[in-house]
Motif scaffolding. Structure first.
Motif: not given
Length: 101
Positions: A39-44, A50-53, A89-91
């Motif tokens: 949820d951290a990816f969609t929160a920012v 999964q896409i970033w992996l 990564r920073p976000k």
């Protein structure tokens, strides 16, 4: 061993070091992405975990396909890793850590 041979071996060493740095950065980015909450990816407002992996996994594969050559495939892998390291990564870290005062 003439000056041309020395220059070629020096170039080979430099390319090896750059390739190892690119591969290390891609592996670090993949490990970082694996350890984060989805949820951290969609929160920012970034693509899903999964896409970033998948992107980072393909980047590692591209670097392993053509070791020591910095052609188009390696360039794509380096750019993808750079985007993750500099933007995502920073976000993701900030949203999980909370605001700093």
């Amino acid at each position: 061993m003439g000056p041309v041979d020395t220059a070629q071996s020096l170039t080979g060493v430099i390319l090896l070091v750059l390739w190892l740095a690119a591969l290390g950065a891609a592996i670090f980015a993949l490990i970082h992405a694996v350890r984060q909450r989805p949820d951290a990816f969609t929160a920012v407002d970034k693509m899903t975990k999964q896409i970033w992996l998948a992107i980072l996994g393909v980047a590692i594969l591209l670097l392993l396909i053509a070791p020591f050559s910095f052609g188009l495939l390696a360039f794509i892998a380096i750019v993808a890793t750079g985007v993750y390291m500099a933007d995502v990564r920073p976000k993701v870290d900030e949203v999980q850590r909370g605001p700093r005062w």
